[in-house]
Design an enzyme around this catalytic site. Structure first.
Site, PDB file in Angstrom:
ATOM      1  N   LYS A   1       0.945  -1.321  -0.019  1.00 30.45           N
ATOM      2  CA  LYS A   1       0.083  -0.074  -0.003  1.00 30.45           C
ATOM      3  C   LYS A   1       0.755   1.187  -0.230  1.00 30.45           C
ATOM      4  O   LYS A   1       1.980   1.202   0.596  1.00 30.45           O
ATOM      5  CB  LYS A   1      -0.983   0.031   1.305  1.00 30.45           C
ATOM      6  CG  LYS A   1      -1.938   1.077   1.378  1.00 30.45           C
ATOM      7  CD  LYS A   1      -2.813   0.824   2.497  1.00 30.45           C
ATOM      8  CE  LYS A   1      -4.012   1.886   2.659  1.00 30.45           C
ATOM      9  NZ  LYS A   1      -4.920   1.462   3.690  1.00 30.45           N
TER      10      LYS A   1
ATOM     11  N   SER B   1      -9.404   2.043   2.607  1.00 28.25           N
ATOM     12  CA  SER B   1      -8.462   2.660   1.426  1.00 28.25           C
ATOM     13  C   SER B   1      -7.325   1.878   0.692  1.00 28.25           C
ATOM     14  O   SER B   1      -6.383   2.271   0.167  1.00 28.25           O
ATOM     15  CB  SER B   1      -7.700   3.646   2.277  1.00 28.25           C
ATOM     16  OG  SER B   1      -7.077   3.014   3.455  1.00 28.25           O
TER      17      SER B   1
ATOM     18  N   SER C   1     -10.390  -0.695   5.993  1.00 36.71           N
ATOM     19  CA  SER C   1      -9.903  -0.413   4.748  1.00 36.71           C
ATOM     20  C   SER C   1      -8.950  -1.774   4.284  1.00 36.71           C
ATOM     21  O   SER C   1      -8.463  -1.544   3.266  1.00 36.71           O
ATOM     22  CB  SER C   1      -8.715   0.653   5.156  1.00 36.71           C
ATOM     23  OG  SER C   1      -9.297   2.022   5.028  1.00 36.71           O
TER      24      SER C   1
END
Length: 485
Positions: A80, A155, A179
């Site tokens: 990420k 996210s 997320s």
């Protein structure tokens, strides 16, 4: 499923150790899929393939000498964007941080590397990691491979897409409001939100902050639960300072066969409208578990008011996320809160008040959280896992207009506020509980659905074991149509 890059990380690791496939060969297979699929998906937003190729060649040479770098040796990995990786941008989607290049590795990144992973790229996120979509003004929008008009989640949306399409064998996400869990659910992969605090987050901050962020956790994402287990073993454990005196020993799973689990089921709540077909998929699984001999309850609940629990979560969540914004944004929320009337108890008013929470009010809310945490502790004396949705329904259409607080999604034919579905994230996350998401049979509309498996604090091995057993018995990851060859 013919492409080698779509196999689980566990299978790929075994093939590498058996020298059935080379580390460079596997990396090239993943990079080829990036070249083929990423232009339309926009999941991988930064790459350094030459650095990765050099490391893969070193891994192949080490294997030839009989060396073993660890359980992730040779596995092509993306991370990420919010995790520091030397030489890569860590922006959290903030345009002013577009040139913020990491000079050190995050703790989690270093642990992946120390276990032999080959990190070649980073995946997309929303602005400040604060949306169930993945779009920002630096990198653009990430699309769901099951339907490119839909969100992949956020996210960790780019992370889920990278995995679902075979662009990487492993990923690491973060989760404060589902997320990890909602992108896994929306894209048909697996994700694990660990017990709060067991995976260090140092190096996962665009501002370089060192303090542990309330509620937020880092955790693995993958195509199988066995991969999650392998990755969590690598990632979990105290950071350098705490390691001087602390050790992490997660308890073993409470059961090792589905028939021996005590299972509570919660598919709806007045706080949030939840897709009926999604609820039914979970209920169908629960009935199958009953047939196998598991003890299943559809009414067992902790002794808490879920409406108040959701309010506690929203207050503490907003207190955290406001710490990330600048002075101008904070002033805007102060003005909004000051304009509220005492009788305005709407969700928007609740969020505005939480944005400017005093320290005394935070402490009072934290005490409520602790009361709820103990209620969950008592609940899990009688039950091993709780099954629940991960979101209000399957992936919804891209919608980037206005503020998130004003957006809506369709649930059961009606428009509902998109932030309501934070209920399925916060009820468990605010009290530090682990949650594993595994794929369910597809929704009638053809989109993926994920089962959220919640367990007691530090019961990560229980939720993971249950998830692996469900996966083995009822099916798990499947590639999106058009990505299987």
């Amino acid at each position: 499923m013919t492409d080698i890059a779509l196999k689980s990380a566990t299978e790929l690791a075994a093939a590498i150790k058996a020298k059935e496939i080379g580390c460079l060969e596997l990396l090239e297979a993943c990079l080829a899929r990036v070249e083929r699929f990423n232009p339309s998906l926009n999941a991988v937003i930064w790459q350094d393939p030459e650095q990765a190729r050099a490391r893969a060649r070193e891994a192949d040479a080490a294997l030839a000498r009989g060396e073993d770098w660890g359980p992730l040796m040779g596995l092509p990995t993306t991370i990420k964007e919010s995790y520091d990786f030397v030489g890569s941008p860590t922006t959290w989607g903030v345009p002013d941080l577009a040139n913020n290049i990491a000079k050190t590795h995050a703790v989690a990144t270093q642990r992946l590397l120390d276990a032999g992973a080959i990190i070649y790229g980073k995946t997309n996120v929303p602005l400040l990691l604060s949306d169930w979509q993945s779009f920002n003004d630096i990198y653009g929008t990430t699309n769901n491979p099951w339907d490119q008009t839909k969100t992949p989640g956020g996210s960790s949306g780019g992370s889920a897409v990278s995995l679902a399409t075979g662009m990487a064998a492993l990923e690491i996400g973060s989760d404060i409001g589902a997320s990890i869990r909602n992108p896994a659910h929306y894209c048909g992969v697996c994700g694990h939100k660990p017990t709060f605090g067991i995976v260090p987050l140092r190096g996962q901050s665009a501002s370089g902050n060192l303090a542990q962020i309330d509620i937020s956790v880092g955790g693995p994402m993958a195509r199988s639960v066995a991969d999650l287990e392998r990755s969590l073993d690598v990632l979990a454990g105290p950071d350098e300072i705490e390691a001087e005196g602390l050790r992490l020993t997660l308890p073993p799973p409470r059961a090792t066969a589905l028939k021996d689990f005590r299972v509570a089921v919660m598919v709806e709540d007045p706080c949030v409208a939840t897709d009926q077909a999604y609820q039914q998929r979970i209920l169908d699984l629960a009935k199958a578990l009953e047939r196998e001999g598991a003890s299943v309850s559809y009414t067992a609940r902790p002794e808490i008011d879920t409406k108040r629990a959701f309010q506690v979560y929203i207050r503490l969540l907003r207190a955290v996320t406001m710490a990330r914004v600048g002075a101008a944004e904070r002033a805007r929320w102060e003005a909004r809160a000051a304009a509220l009337t005492p009788d305005d108890q709407s969700r928007k008013a609740e969020i505005a008040r939480a944005a400017v929470l005093s320290h005394k009010d935070w402490l009072d809310t934290h005490e409520e959280r602790e009361q709820h945490r103990w209620a969950w502790h008592r609940f899990f004396q009688d039950w091993d896992v709780l099954l629940a949705p991960a979101a209000a329904g399957p992936a919804f259409p891209h919608d980037h207009k206005g503020e998130r607080i004003d957006r809506t999604i369709e649930v059961n034919g009606k428009q509902e506020n998109t932030t309501d579905q934070l209920f399925w994230a916060g009820l468990f996350g605010v009290v530090y509980l682990p949650g594993t998401v595994v794929p369910l049979p597809l929704h009638p509309n053809g989109l993926p659905l994920g089962l959220q498996i919640v367990g007691p604090q530090f019961g990560d091995r229980t939720t993971l074991t249950f998830g692996r057993l469900v996966e083995e018995a009822y099916g798990g990851y499947r590639p999106p149509p058009g990505y299987a060859d």
